[in-house]
Design an enzyme around this catalytic site. Structure first.
Site, PDB file in Angstrom:
ATOM      1  N   ASP A  91     -30.845  34.156  25.610  1.00 22.60           N
ATOM      2  CA  ASP A  91     -31.169  35.434  24.962  1.00 22.60           C
ATOM      3  C   ASP A  91     -32.167  35.266  23.817  1.00 22.60           C
ATOM      4  OD1 ASP A  91     -29.296  36.551  26.680  1.00 22.60           O
ATOM      5  OD2 ASP A  91     -27.680  36.486  25.186  1.00 22.60           O
TER       6      ASP A  91
ATOM      7  N   GLY B 235      17.779  -9.060  -7.732  1.00 20.66           N
ATOM      8  CA  GLY B 235      18.523 -10.060  -6.969  1.00 20.66           C
ATOM      9  C   GLY B 235      18.876  -9.681  -5.548  1.00 20.66           C
TER      10      GLY B 235
ATOM     11  N   HIS C 133      -5.540 -11.821   0.135  1.00 21.03           N
ATOM     12  CA  HIS C 133      -5.555 -12.524  -1.137  1.00 21.03           C
ATOM     13  C   HIS C 133      -4.268 -13.330  -1.275  1.00 21.03           C
ATOM     14  CE1 HIS C 133      -3.693  -8.526  -1.738  1.00 21.03           C
ATOM     15  NE2 HIS C 133      -2.809  -9.202  -2.456  1.00 21.03           N
TER      16      HIS C 133
ATOM     17  N   ARG D 223       3.336  -6.657   9.668  1.00 19.88           N
ATOM     18  CA  ARG D 223       2.545  -5.544   9.145  1.00 19.88           C
ATOM     19  C   ARG D 223       1.480  -6.178   8.264  1.00 19.88           C
ATOM     20  NH1 ARG D 223       1.686  -4.073   3.455  1.00 19.88           N
ATOM     21  NH2 ARG D 223       1.400  -1.829   3.320  1.00 19.88           N
TER      22      ARG D 223
ATOM     23  N   ASP E  68      -0.979  -6.151   5.348  1.00 20.97           N
ATOM     24  CA  ASP E  68      -1.315  -5.490   4.097  1.00 20.97           C
ATOM     25  C   ASP E  68      -2.828  -5.257   4.033  1.00 20.97           C
ATOM     26  OD1 ASP E  68      -0.668  -4.605   1.384  1.00 20.97           O
ATOM     27  OD2 ASP E  68      -1.706  -6.429   0.729  1.00 20.97           O
TER      28      ASP E  68
ATOM     29  N   GLU F 295      -1.740  -1.627   7.655  1.00 22.33           N
ATOM     30  CA  GLU F 295      -1.720  -0.615   6.604  1.00 22.33           C
ATOM     31  C   GLU F 295      -3.083   0.064   6.580  1.00 22.33           C
ATOM     32  OE1 GLU F 295      -1.410  -0.090   1.749  1.00 22.33           O
ATOM     33  OE2 GLU F 295      -1.813  -2.054   2.636  1.00 22.33           O
TER      34      GLU F 295
ATOM     35  N   ASP G 234       4.469   2.497  -1.755  1.00 17.12           N
ATOM     36  CA  ASP G 234       3.172   2.748  -2.384  1.00 17.12           C
ATOM     37  C   ASP G 234       2.929   4.202  -2.759  1.00 17.12           C
ATOM     38  OD1 ASP G 234       2.060   0.197  -2.581  1.00 17.12           O
ATOM     39  OD2 ASP G 234       1.369   0.211  -0.510  1.00 17.12           O
TER      40      ASP G 234
ATOM     41  N   ASP H  27       5.142   3.395  -8.025  1.00 20.02           N
ATOM     42  CA  ASP H  27       5.616   2.104  -8.519  1.00 20.02           C
ATOM     43  C   ASP H  27       5.689   2.121 -10.052  1.00 20.02           C
ATOM     44  OD1 ASP H  27       5.998  -0.615  -9.058  1.00 20.02           O
ATOM     45  OD2 ASP H  27       3.887  -1.103  -8.728  1.00 20.02           O
TER      46      ASP H  27
ATOM     47  N   ARG I 122      10.745   2.274  -6.389  1.00 19.83           N
ATOM     48  CA  ARG I 122      11.311   0.977  -6.003  1.00 19.83           C
ATOM     49  C   ARG I 122      12.589   0.681  -6.790  1.00 19.83           C
ATOM     50  NH1 ARG I 122       5.618  -2.585  -6.074  1.00 19.83           N
ATOM     51  NH2 ARG I 122       4.424  -1.138  -4.751  1.00 19.83           N
TER      52      ARG I 122
END
Length: 647
Positions: A85, A178, A253, A336, A338, A367, A441, A509, A513
């Site tokens: 058109d 502990g 790391h 898993r 990281d 992750e 996290d 964090d 935790r």
């Protein structure tokens, strides 16, 4: 002129979803115009592919082309162009980049439809497809038989330290409660009763900190957790109960305080920081030896490693006694990874090859916080789910969709987000994706579901001091029940973060935790988890059945999980009944009318009570505020036809 394409409908794309290499795909574009278009084409990777007229559909012309996926895995992106058109128009993905129905554009669209292309032999462990995962932060779950302590010792009822001065001036994360292997082993009956079939453990290797992402010794567990023999006992006991164990692999790391770097002379080995003659020196990148080195996000306590260093690859993966092989032999069932998006593709490939060589049924999870099918990190397109790297990912995309829906009541957007994930992920990775709503996290689900302020604008002190108002906490608990219902019924593997079932809440964090609250494990959330894990165990449709969206308006979403003539999405024979899931995320009741006649439904019952809801394929009911319903549709056997699944 009007154009239309829907990447999730077989009329427009067949097959829909991700495909293997060398697969023929039919793509169609609907064109509504006064005169026949002068030109219609599909644009894939910059190449124009002519489309030809195939049929009229209610006066709308349908154009088609057939493409073939490449012989190598990767991503295809496509859009359309039409001239009719006296006008030209483009058609691409919607502005949200979520697939499904797209949009028209005056210029070539930046948002294009995606086809994920994976290898033909891409397979992931069946046990994970049928699993319910429980994530444990080891130090905070349960303290069994006492083990050697190090760092700062807490009583179980103490709060975690959250200010630098509590550690003596520097935030060290070396306060411990502990929790250990023996404690987890003692609580296996509890986990089994909850319906858990797999445990994901945050790092267990010897380290300085309580989170243990600063690995000190890959080969040995932290003595506070126990010995290698203690881990073996845990693994063996878990397997007797039908529970697998997934470990956290931190390979981008190490800790500066490690046998490999040994910055503080803690270990007897010759570390890279101490000498260029260290067997680990080539693992690290020094700009000015020894005090200037590449570190993870600038944290000097976490020196980065060169993951493609031959010695590192051999030590972690390829050696006959490599780190991953040792832990698999000790009873682990997978890893898993990281920060997977900070690991080179080639390293993940090598690790996967070694892992599967040691145990073909082992799991490799990554992750990845975004859509893992098209993730770009550091300027590179990642190949996570193309068949040569990860089996699956921690599904943060799922978390955002669920929590966003339950706090915002936008069922359409929720359905689009889930649909995009289902469209982009290969079935093998979709049905093993770890569908979480909390993790170590992120703030716990209850905190988010209570409409709490965004933690990213708050200091740790403000996060610690924030108290959820009672009425908001009550609302959050009701919403959490719906989150469980969605976790347990959508494609993928539900994952419970320790303590969520005990109604624990807290910001990031260290507040997410805290030590497990063993005084509050019997409540409505835990009862719902037990109910749904039982339903999943006894109905394959909720584990590997197909997914079909049915309704998404206002606060209400509805979808079907079912089998196709007794087969799941992988073509395997399975038992299971179709289940329709309805969710009302609003704080007010909502009426819904749902037509199931196109599925040849002749009656509908309540799945839990057995109450007859409808004697036809029309369902009309009132959904209570913040509620779910599970319905069992009965289809007419004499005309029951094959329902096309997402594949």
């Amino acid at each position: 002129m009007r154009l239309e394409h829907n990447s999730r409908e077989l009329l427009y794309r067949n097959p829909v979803g991700a495909c293997s290499v060398d697969t023929k795909i039919t793509l169609r574009l609907a064109v509504e115009s006064f005169a026949a278009p002068q030109k219609v084409c599909c644009i894939i990777s910059g190449e124009e592919i002519p489309m030809h007229f195939v049929f009229n559909l209610s006066g709308i012309r349908m154009y088609e082309c057939i493409i073939e996926t490449p012989s190598s895995p990767g991503l295809l992106f496509y859009s359309f162009y039409a001239l009719a058109d006296g006008n030209c128009a483009y058609y691409g993905n919607n502005s949200l980049h979520l697939g499904g129905e797209g949009g028209m554009y005056d210029n070539p669209p930046e948002s294009k439809f995606q086809i994920t292309v994976h290898t033909k032999d891409y397979e992931t462990p069946d046990w994970m497809k049928n699993a319910v995962v429980y994530q444990i932060f080891p130090d905070r779950f349960f303290r069994g038989e006492e083990t050697p302590f190090h760092g700062i010792k807490h009583n179980w009822s103490d709060e975690p330290f959250y200010r630098a001065e509590q550690f003596g001036g520097e935030y060290l994360s070396n306060d411990f409660y502990g929790g250990n292997f023996d404690g987890i082993r003692q609580k296996l009956p509890y986990l089994k009763e909850l319906g858990i079939t797999a445990i994901y453990l945050n790092p267990i290797s010897k380290a300085f900190s309580n989170h243990r992402y600063d690995t000190g010794d890959y080969e040995n567990p932290d003595p506070l957790l126990g010995s290698v023999e203690d881990f073996k006992k845990l693994s063996a006991a878990a397997k007797k109960m039908g529970i697998r164990i997934i470990l956290d692999g931190v390979f981008s790391h190490t800790g500066a305080d490690s046998r490999y770097f040994n910055k503080y002379n803690t270990y007897g080995s010759l570390g890279a920081y101490q000498s260029k003659d260290s067997p680990y020196y080539s693992w690290y990148n020094f700009s000015d030896f020894p005090n200037k080195y590449d570190s993870w996000w600038g944290f000097e306590t976490l020196p980065n490693v060169n993951e493609l260093d031959e010695n590192f690859v051999r030590y972690i993966a390829e050696g006959k006694d490599s780190v991953i092989r040792k832990w698999l032999r000790r009873g682990a069932d997978g890893f898993r990874l990281d920060v997977a998006d900070e690991l080179p593709d080639k390293f993940i490939e090598k690790l996967r090859s070694a892992l599967k060589n040691e145990n073909p049924d082992a799991l490799l999870m990554g992750e990845v916080w975004e859509d893992a099918s098209n993730k770009v990190s550091y300027g590179e397109q990642r190949a996570f789910l193309w068949g040569k790297e990860l089996d699956c990912v921690m599904n943060y995309v799922f978390r955002e969709a669920v929590l966003g829906y339950l706090t915002g009541c936008d069922a359409w957007l929720f359905s689009m987000r889930i649909g995009s994930m289902i469209e982009n992920y290969p079935l093998q990775s979709l049905y093993t994706a770890m569908n979480l709503i909390s993790s170590h996290d992120v703030p716990r689900a209850l905190t988010v579901l209570a409409d709490s302020p965004d933690f990213r604008s708050m200091s740790r002190i403000e996060q610690h001091d924030y108290v959820i108002p009672d009425e908001k906490l009550h609302l959050a608990k009701r919403r959490a029940v719906l989150a469980v219902a969605l976790q347990m019924t959508l494609p993928g593997v539900p994952s419970v973060y320790y303590g969520d079932e005990a109604q624990m809440h807290g910001y990031a964090d260290p507040f997410n935790r805290k030590p497990m609250d063993w005084e509050n494990t019997e409540n409505e959330i835990s009862r719902q988890i037990k109910l749904f894990t039982h339903l999943r165990k006894n109905n394959a449709a909720l584990r590997t059945g197909f997914y079909m969206p049915l309704y998404a308006q206002g606060s209400v979403t509805a979808f079907l999980r079912g089998t196709d003539n007794g087969k799941d999405v992988f073509g395997k024979e399975c038992d299971g009944e179709d289940i329709i899931v309805l969710i009302n995320a609003a704080e007010s009741s909502t009426h819904i009318s749902l037509s199931l006649e196109h599925l040849h439904v002749c009656a509908v019952k309540d799945s839990l009570s057995g109450e007859l809801i409808s004697e036809s394929g029309i369902v009309s009911l009132e959904l209570a505020p913040l509620s779910y319903r599970l319905l069992s549709p009965e289809r007419k056997k004499e005309i029951c036809t094959k329902i096309q699944n997402i594949q």
